[in-house]
Design a protein around this motif. Structure first.
Motif, PDB file in Angstrom:
ATOM      1  N   ASP A 186       0.846  -1.196   0.000  1.00  0.00           N
ATOM      2  CA  ASP A 186       0.000   0.000   0.000  1.00  0.00           C
ATOM      3  C   ASP A 186       0.883   1.247   0.000  1.00  0.00           C
ATOM      4  OD1 ASP A 186      -2.284   1.587   0.073  1.00  0.00           O
ATOM      5  OD2 ASP A 186      -2.438   1.516   2.254  1.00  0.00           O
ATOM      6  N   HIS A 354       7.547   1.308   5.913  1.00  0.00           N
ATOM      7  CA  HIS A 354       7.474  -0.117   6.206  1.00  0.00           C
ATOM      8  C   HIS A 354       8.783  -0.775   5.788  1.00  0.00           C
ATOM      9  CE1 HIS A 354       3.354  -0.824   7.437  1.00  0.00           C
ATOM     10  NE2 HIS A 354       2.856  -0.240   6.382  1.00  0.00           N
ATOM     11  N   TYR A 379       6.185  -7.715   4.443  1.00  0.00           N
ATOM     12  CA  TYR A 379       4.886  -7.043   4.486  1.00  0.00           C
ATOM     13  C   TYR A 379       3.842  -7.952   3.840  1.00  0.00           C
ATOM     14  CZ  TYR A 379       1.653  -3.100   3.467  1.00  0.00           C
ATOM     15  OH  TYR A 379       0.581  -2.241   3.384  1.00  0.00           O
ATOM     16  N   ASN A 417       5.113  -6.878   9.024  1.00  0.00           N
ATOM     17  CA  ASN A 417       3.866  -6.134   9.173  1.00  0.00           C
ATOM     18  C   ASN A 417       2.686  -6.931   8.632  1.00  0.00           C
ATOM     19  OD1 ASN A 417       2.380  -3.417   9.583  1.00  0.00           O
ATOM     20  ND2 ASN A 417       1.829  -4.012   7.492  1.00  0.00           N
ATOM     21  N   GLU A 418       1.724  -7.207   9.498  1.00  0.00           N
ATOM     22  CA  GLU A 418       0.474  -7.872   9.125  1.00  0.00           C
ATOM     23  C   GLU A 418       0.720  -9.106   8.276  1.00  0.00           C
ATOM     24  OE1 GLU A 418      -2.090  -4.972   7.328  1.00  0.00           O
ATOM     25  OE2 GLU A 418      -2.417  -3.924   9.215  1.00  0.00           O
ATOM     26  N   TYR A 476      -7.993  -1.407  12.867  1.00  0.00           N
ATOM     27  CA  TYR A 476      -8.676  -0.309  12.177  1.00  0.00           C
ATOM     28  C   TYR A 476     -10.127  -0.202  12.595  1.00  0.00           C
ATOM     29  CZ  TYR A 476      -4.650   1.106   9.558  1.00  0.00           C
ATOM     30  OH  TYR A 476      -3.418   1.628   9.222  1.00  0.00           O
ATOM     31  N   TYR A 480     -11.993  -0.026   8.879  1.00  0.00           N
ATOM     32  CA  TYR A 480     -12.218  -1.288   8.156  1.00  0.00           C
ATOM     33  C   TYR A 480     -13.048  -2.252   8.997  1.00  0.00           C
ATOM     34  CZ  TYR A 480      -8.222   0.111   5.201  1.00  0.00           C
ATOM     35  OH  TYR A 480      -7.359   0.772   4.365  1.00  0.00           O
ATOM     36  N   GLU A 504      -0.805   0.546  14.504  1.00  0.00           N
ATOM     37  CA  GLU A 504      -1.612   1.283  13.525  1.00  0.00           C
ATOM     38  C   GLU A 504      -3.047   1.366  14.004  1.00  0.00           C
ATOM     39  OE1 GLU A 504      -1.439  -0.046   9.397  1.00  0.00           O
ATOM     40  OE2 GLU A 504       0.706  -0.483   9.612  1.00  0.00           O
ATOM     41  N   TRP A 549      -1.742   5.556  12.314  1.00  0.00           N
ATOM     42  CA  TRP A 549      -1.471   5.564  10.873  1.00  0.00           C
ATOM     43  C   TRP A 549      -2.168   6.756  10.254  1.00  0.00           C
ATOM     44  CZ3 TRP A 549       2.163   2.950   8.579  1.00  0.00           C
ATOM     45  CH2 TRP A 549       2.171   2.833   7.187  1.00  0.00           C
ATOM     46  N   ARG A 559      -5.396   3.284  -4.125  1.00  0.00           N
ATOM     47  CA  ARG A 559      -6.349   4.290  -3.645  1.00  0.00           C
ATOM     48  C   ARG A 559      -6.830   5.186  -4.779  1.00  0.00           C
ATOM     49  NH1 ARG A 559      -7.177   1.913   1.282  1.00  0.00           N
ATOM     50  NH2 ARG A 559      -5.165   1.073   1.941  1.00  0.00           N
ATOM     51  N   ASN A 569      -3.267   7.712  -0.193  1.00  0.00           N
ATOM     52  CA  ASN A 569      -3.858   7.142   1.006  1.00  0.00           C
ATOM     53  C   ASN A 569      -4.107   8.329   1.937  1.00  0.00           C
ATOM     54  OD1 ASN A 569      -4.110   6.112   3.720  1.00  0.00           O
ATOM     55  ND2 ASN A 569      -3.363   4.141   2.970  1.00  0.00           N
ATOM     56  N   LYS A 571      -5.110   8.613   5.042  1.00  0.00           N
ATOM     57  CA  LYS A 571      -5.151   8.472   6.506  1.00  0.00           C
ATOM     58  C   LYS A 571      -4.176   9.402   7.208  1.00  0.00           C
ATOM     59  CE  LYS A 571      -6.944   3.829   6.203  1.00  0.00           C
ATOM     60  NZ  LYS A 571      -6.523   3.507   4.817  1.00  0.00           N
TER      61      LYS A 571
HETATM   62  C1  GCB Z   1      -2.418  -1.390   7.076  1.00  0.00           C
HETATM   63  C2  GCB Z   1      -1.044  -1.456   6.560  1.00  0.00           C
HETATM   64  C3  GCB Z   1      -0.597  -0.140   5.970  1.00  0.00           C
HETATM   65  C4  GCB Z   1      -1.732   0.443   5.135  1.00  0.00           C
HETATM   66  C5  GCB Z   1      -2.894   0.712   6.061  1.00  0.00           C
HETATM   67  C6  GCB Z   1      -4.128   1.266   5.330  1.00  0.00           C
HETATM   68  O1  GCB Z   1      -2.840  -2.185   7.864  1.00  0.00           O
HETATM   69  O2  GCB Z   1      -0.120  -1.905   7.491  1.00  0.00           O
HETATM   70  O3  GCB Z   1       0.548  -0.341   5.189  1.00  0.00           O
HETATM   71  O4  GCB Z   1      -1.344   1.583   4.454  1.00  0.00           O
HETATM   72  O5  GCB Z   1      -3.288  -0.470   6.666  1.00  0.00           O
HETATM   73  O6  GCB Z   1      -4.185   2.460   5.137  1.00  0.00           O
HETATM   74  O7  GCB Z   1      -4.982   0.485   4.959  1.00  0.00           O
END
Ligand code: GCB
Length: 596
Positions: A186, A354, A379, A417-418, A476, A480, A504, A549, A559, A569, A571
């Motif tokens: 991402d 990341h 990642y 990460n995740e 999230y 999400y 995050e 985040w 996006r 993105n 956020k």
């Molecule tokens: C996540 C990821 C991050 C994304 C973020 C998002 O969980 O670790 O890399 O950018 O969500 O904005 O969805």
């Protein structure tokens, strides 16, 4: 056969890359040399024509030969000297509109003059090239590197010519399934020579590397090692820290290696007092100067201790995305802008996501008193059962550790990460964790894991956490997962008596778009998620910090929503133009309260 042994064997048999790159020269900025930054001539090569022939076999007469037609009947279908230029350091995507979405090969060429000093050695040092690079000096191949965020160097003492030289680098940033990261991320796949390139000149025998930090859990024992390289390896050296009245003799062995431990009374580094000492390592033939801070970081159950005292990490996540202009952050001004915003927010901690960010960013964090979480791009769903992928990740990890091991700011190394739960993934990450423990026992290890949700209970139960010192968890809620109004109903359950960092949380908002708090993409929606999250998070007993985040909006191909995202993105707490959203002030207020 154990997982690790089989990985090593399979890799040696199957990989055409060296198992280990040439060891890095520590502190490249602190060495004599010549910068090769600036304009480089480039050839955009979408079909890799300069590398493969029409049967798709590597060409012996590729663009690296830098051929010129010698007569009017010669057929040479390229010419660096009549080609356009790109700036180095810098990604290519943000330098030319036509390269915005480009993923493939670009050839870079730089002419330079060099007059070799007798008795000296010469190295080529690349801060980073995303993703794969082949390097040629005066048409001869010097070496190659894989991994877009870590440095690499090659000795060229015997390859350099007196006078005119040219360097050609093929950089390819095609995403690949077996890459680290893999196809799917991402963030923008910024390609090119994204960090500085320089020549480093050293004496015949020189100090290649050193590690100096406080011994784990001791506030007055300085520990480390020095590695010389050359033909006079057994030497008596001095480690001098003049401001602390330290001048310690160290003697290297036949391999040029020495470990040392000595006592010293030091003012400890902390966000409130980011004290850095001038540290001088003086050998007979070489001297290196560095600025190094000393601190301890440890855990006591679910508590995080900096210099022995409990600390809460008031953090934010940051991508290496330039503020105010587009592209990957690569200048001192970019780094300072990002970290200054983090300070303004009230942070004492940043998660540099990341992938390893540029080295000056870490040195600035040292200077500004920001603790750092640093990570490798393991990642999402990389191929955990592929030994070559493991070797690639492990090499990137060792380059990150090697480059940044002397930065007091870094308190946490993160291995992933995740990443999805599963046996192959667990073995893979355990391997990387073992590698860190062996190389750097002074810091803590984490990873950003995912949570399990059952009705209104959120469970921290990823088995990877058994091997971590600090649990990172991304959630999230309100974006999400679940609606914002459900946040107050949720209870947290931690299976581990370890500190937890919410690595995050967040929500998207377009700066300047206002409306009701239930309307997606409004600043009000994002702000409400922050308010509810802050309320909820304070009730988690093992919470040791947060890195929401994210600091700024950043480019992402995932996006596309017109007029809102447009490939950003959203956020960020700050827009790509530097405008602060409502949630910035909400988090700032929380961080201010925490400091009262
Ligand atoms: C996540 C990821 C991050 C994304 C973020 C998002 O969980 O670790 O890399 O950018 O969500 O904005 O969805």
């Amino acid at each position: 056969m154990s997982f690790i042994i089989s990985i090593i064997l399979i890799t040696i048999l199957s990989s055409n890359l060296p198992a280990q790159n040439e060891p890095l020269i520590q502190n490249p900025d602190g060495r004599h040399g010549l910068s090769l930054d600036g304009a480089w001539q480039i050839i955009i090569d979408p079909y890799d024509n300069g590398y493969y022939d029409y049967r798709y076999q590597p060409r012996g007469d590729g663009y690296f030969l830098n051929q010129k037609s010698r007569s009017e009947s010669d057929l040479i279908e390229y010419d660096f000297d009549r080609s356009e230029t790109l700036n180095v350091p810098g990604d290519w995507n943000s330098q030319q509109v036509k390269l915005f979405l480009y993923e493939g090969t670009i050839w870079y060429k730089k002419d330079f003059q060099y007059h070799q000093q007798p008795g000296h050695r010469l190295f080529l040092y690349f801060g980073a090239a995303n993703y794969a690079a082949q390097v040629y000096l005066n048409s001869q191949k010097i070496g190659e590197h894989i991994g877009g965020f870590t440095p690499f160097n090659f000795e060229i003492t015997d390859r350099i010519m007196d006078g005119n030289n040219f360097l050609i680098v093929r950089v390819n940033d095609q995403r690949r399934r077996e890459g680290v990261p893999t196809l799917n991320t991402d963030w923008w796949n910024y390609g090119g020579l994204t960090r500085s390139v320089r020549l480093i000149e050293t004496p015949q025998t020189f100090i290649r590397d050193y590690f100096i930090q406080l011994k784990k859990n001791s506030r007055d024992t300085i520990q480390g090692w020095i590695q010389l390289d050359g033909n006079s390896l057994k030497q008596s050296l001095k480690v001098n820290i003049p401001a602390a009245g330290i001048s310690q003799k160290v003697v290297t062995n036949e391999q040029g290696y020495a470990e040392f431990t000595f006592k010293g009374k030091l003012e400890l580094w902390s966000p409130e007092n980011p004290k850095l000492y001038d540290v001088e390592i003086a050998a007979k033939s070489d001297t290196v100067l560095d600025r190094i801070g000393f601190r301890t970081i440890s855990c006591d159950g679910a508590k995080l201790l900096l210099n022995g005292s409990p600390i809460f990490l008031r953090g934010v996540s940051i991508h290496e995305q330039t503020p105010l202009r587009e592209g990957r952050a690569c200048t001192a001004a970019d780094d300072r802008r990002l970290l200054t915003w983090a300070k303004e927010l009230g942070c004492n901690f940043v998660r540099l996501a990341h992938y390893p960010h540029n080295e000056p960013m870490l040195r600035l964090a040292d200077e500004m008193g920001l603790m750092v979480w640093s990570e490798i791009p393991v990642y999402w769903t990389i191929l955990f059962d592929n030994p070559e992928v493991y070797q690639n990740a492990s090499r990137q990890l060792s380059e990150m550790l090697s480059r940044d091991k002397n930065r007091a700011a870094i308190i946490i190394w993160s291995v992933g990460n995740e990443t999805p739960r599963g046996d192959a993934r667990l073995e893979f990450l355990k391997g990387l964790i073992g590698q860190i423990r062996e190389y750097d026992p002074t810091r803590l290890i984490s990873a950003a894991t995912e949570l399990n949700y059952s009705d209104n209970t959120i469970m921290i139960n990823d088995p990877l956490s058994n091997y971590l010192d600090v649990i990172g968890a991304n959630e999230y809620l309100g974006w999400y997962v679940r609606k914002p109004e459900e946040i107050p109903l949720l209870a947290w359950k931690n299976t581990y008596a370890k500190p937890l960092i919410i690595s995050e949380f967040g929500a998207g908002a377009k700066f300047g778009y206002h409306g009701k708090p239930i309307t997606r993409w409004t600043e009000e929606y994002q702000n409400r998620v922050y308010e509810l999250q802050i309320e909820m998070l304070q009730k988690i007993p093992c919470l040791a910090g947060i890195t929401p985040w994210i600091l700024t909006d950043f480019r992402s191909p995932r996006r596309p929503l017109p007029e809102i995202q447009d490939f950003w993105n959203r956020k960020g707490l700050i827009s790509e133009k530097g405008e602060k959203k409502m949630a910035f002030y909400t988090l700032q207020k929380f961080y201010q309260q925490l400091q009262q």
